[in-house]
Design an enzyme around this catalytic site. Structure first.
Site, mmCIF file in Angstrom:
data_model
loop_
_atom_site.group_PDB
_atom_site.id
_atom_site.type_symbol
_atom_site.label_atom_id
_atom_site.label_comp_id
_atom_site.label_asym_id
_atom_site.label_seq_id
_atom_site.Cartn_x
_atom_site.Cartn_y
_atom_site.Cartn_z
ATOM 1 N N ILE A 145 8.775 -2.389 -32.464
ATOM 2 C CA ILE A 145 8.418 -3.091 -31.236
ATOM 3 C C ILE A 145 6.982 -3.562 -31.348
ATOM 4 O O ILE A 145 6.093 -2.815 -31.764
ATOM 5 C CB ILE A 145 8.606 -2.190 -30.005
ATOM 6 N N ASP A 196 0.710 -5.096 -22.162
ATOM 7 C CA ASP A 196 0.664 -5.059 -23.634
ATOM 8 C C ASP A 196 1.344 -6.316 -24.184
ATOM 9 O O ASP A 196 1.970 -6.296 -25.242
ATOM 10 C CB ASP A 196 1.330 -3.792 -24.179
ATOM 11 N N HIS A 203 -0.885 2.979 -23.561
ATOM 12 C CA HIS A 203 0.579 2.947 -23.391
ATOM 13 C C HIS A 203 1.222 4.316 -23.683
ATOM 14 O O HIS A 203 1.861 4.537 -24.683
ATOM 15 C CB HIS A 203 1.250 1.820 -24.169
ATOM 16 N N HIS A 228 10.114 -0.526 -23.290
ATOM 17 C CA HIS A 228 9.210 0.497 -23.811
ATOM 18 C C HIS A 228 9.480 1.887 -23.234
ATOM 19 O O HIS A 228 9.252 2.889 -23.914
ATOM 20 C CB HIS A 228 7.758 0.111 -23.522
ATOM 21 N N ALA A 254 3.924 5.084 -29.405
ATOM 22 C CA ALA A 254 3.018 5.244 -30.548
ATOM 23 C C ALA A 254 2.262 6.572 -30.505
ATOM 24 O O ALA A 254 1.059 6.637 -30.779
ATOM 25 C CB ALA A 254 2.055 4.068 -30.659
#
EC number: 3.5.1.25
Length: 388
Positions: free
Chosen positions: A304, A270, A212, A247, A216
């Site tokens: 999240i 995800d 992703h 996101h 992160a």
């Protein structure tokens, strides 16, 4: 051909060679038998609909109120079925950070479903990730990517491990990337504080996926490009993107496509257990998640926590919001992830001899209306009439 719901005529077909209007596709048993040919009286009339290959999700934690990290086969079946009904015909089950022995137990359960053909493999997300970028993973359960521990998880999957996400800057990170590459398991860079140079090292060691992208990991700074730029610019790397409107801002997704191109993007969900469900409280491994207005956040801390996305929604957003072409969207949601999994000869495109895995969309709204997996109608066959 008789009226057995195995020949579709009049549809828009998104083929590897481009988009064909008023096309015809027939399947026999579990495989695509013919593309083109003369219409038959028994063909289903699909005028006004678009047929694309079934979606391939590399990164999904659950759905339908169920989690792959539960280690319960019935829950895994529920999660897989939920996403199947939303067009995902090939699913890799993702775990979350837990005690090593517990994740090994989960892998043993999931591996049986891979062997049964329900799942396409297992993705281990955690515990080998950065404490500073752990997101919805319990910090106290994180571990450095010691190659012996990484190998323990891979071995627990009994040949069904497809991907491991890790932070390559941690002790043992690069060694684990090399080991995974040697084992034929995808090493993915994610939940990381790696810098630009360190990420390049990981790519040279064999990392081929960005977990992703943007989420992160450090953002792009003009004098410190960080992992994002390294992952975007290297043609050996496929970048995962979550197109749920939460996101990533649409312009950021557009930036990734403009840099990497559709062939290097894998659209993922995800998704956690709330996918296909409503707002409420849900488990994510050992953590509790509250879903409000479709957005999943940890009860403690508010980070999240995955998504409630299904890939039919990601497809529609990609075409209608990001204005990607149908061929670009199919590339990223089916073809590219199938190739990453080593399944390009079976799934990921509308090709004679491939599995009859189909997602059928309304050509005006791009809403999903029907799904076929391995020649079996999962939903929607009743809405089509036979031609005359």
């Amino acid at each position: 051909m008789t009226a057995d719901h195995s020949a579709l005529a009049g549809a828009r077909l998104v083929l590897p060679t481009g988009v064909v209007e008023d096309g015809r596709l027939a399947f026999s048993g579990s495989t695509i038998a013919q593309i083109g040919g003369e219409r038959s009286q028994g063909d289903l009339d699909l005028r006004g609909y678009t047929v694309v290959p079934g979606f391939v999700d590399l990164h999904v934690h659950g759905g339908g109120g169920a989690s792959y990290a539960s280690g319960i086969a019935e829950e895994a079946l529920t999660a897989a079925r939920t996403h199947l009904e939303h067009g995902t015909t090939t699913t890799v089950a993702s775990t979350v950070t837990g005690e090593i022995d517990e994740v090994c137990r989960q892998a043993a359960v999931l591996s049986e479903l891979v062997e049964d053909g329900v799942l396409a493999g297992i993705h281990f997300e955690g515990p080998f990730i950065s404490p500073g970028r752990c997101g919805a993973h319990r910090p106290d359960l994180l571990r450095d990517p010691d190659p012996a521990l990484v190998r323990k998880l891979v071995d627990a999957a009994r040949g069904t491990a497809r991907m491991v996400t890790l932070a390559p800057e941690l002790p043992g990170g690069l060694e684990s990337v090399r080991m995974l590459a040697d084992l034929g398991v995808i090493a993915a860079v994610g939940h990381t504080d790696s810098d630009y140079a360190g990420t390049l090292e990981a790519i040279e060691a064999g990392a081929t996926v960005a977990t992703h992208l943007f989420n992160a990991m450090p953002g792009i700074q003009h004098r410190a490009p960080g992992p994002i730029v390294a992952l975007l610019e290297d043609e050996r790397v496929t970048v995962e993107l979550i197109n749920d409107g939460t996101h990533l801002h649409p312009s950021v997704l557009d930036l990734a496509y403009g840099t990497a191109g559709a062939a290097r993007v894998a659209l993922i969900t995800d998704a956690m257990g709330a996918a296909g469900m409503g707002d409420g409280l849900y488990p994510l491994g050992p953590l509790q998640v509250r879903v409000q207005d479709g957005v999943a956040r940890l009860v403690e801390g508010g980070s999240i926590a995955g998504s409630t996305l299904t890939l039919d929604v990601a497809f529609k957003r990609s075409v209608t919001v990001n204005k990607l072409s149908l061929t670009q969207t199919v590339q990223s949601i089916s073809t590219t992830p199938a190739a990453l999994l080593g399944l390009a000869d079976k799934v990921g495109s509308l090709t004679v001899g491939h599995q009859a895995d189909l997602a059928i969309l309304d050509s005006d709204s791009y809403d999903l209306v029907a799904v076929v997996r391995r020649g079996e109608w999962i939903k929607g066959a009743e809405r089509f009439s036979t031609g005359s």
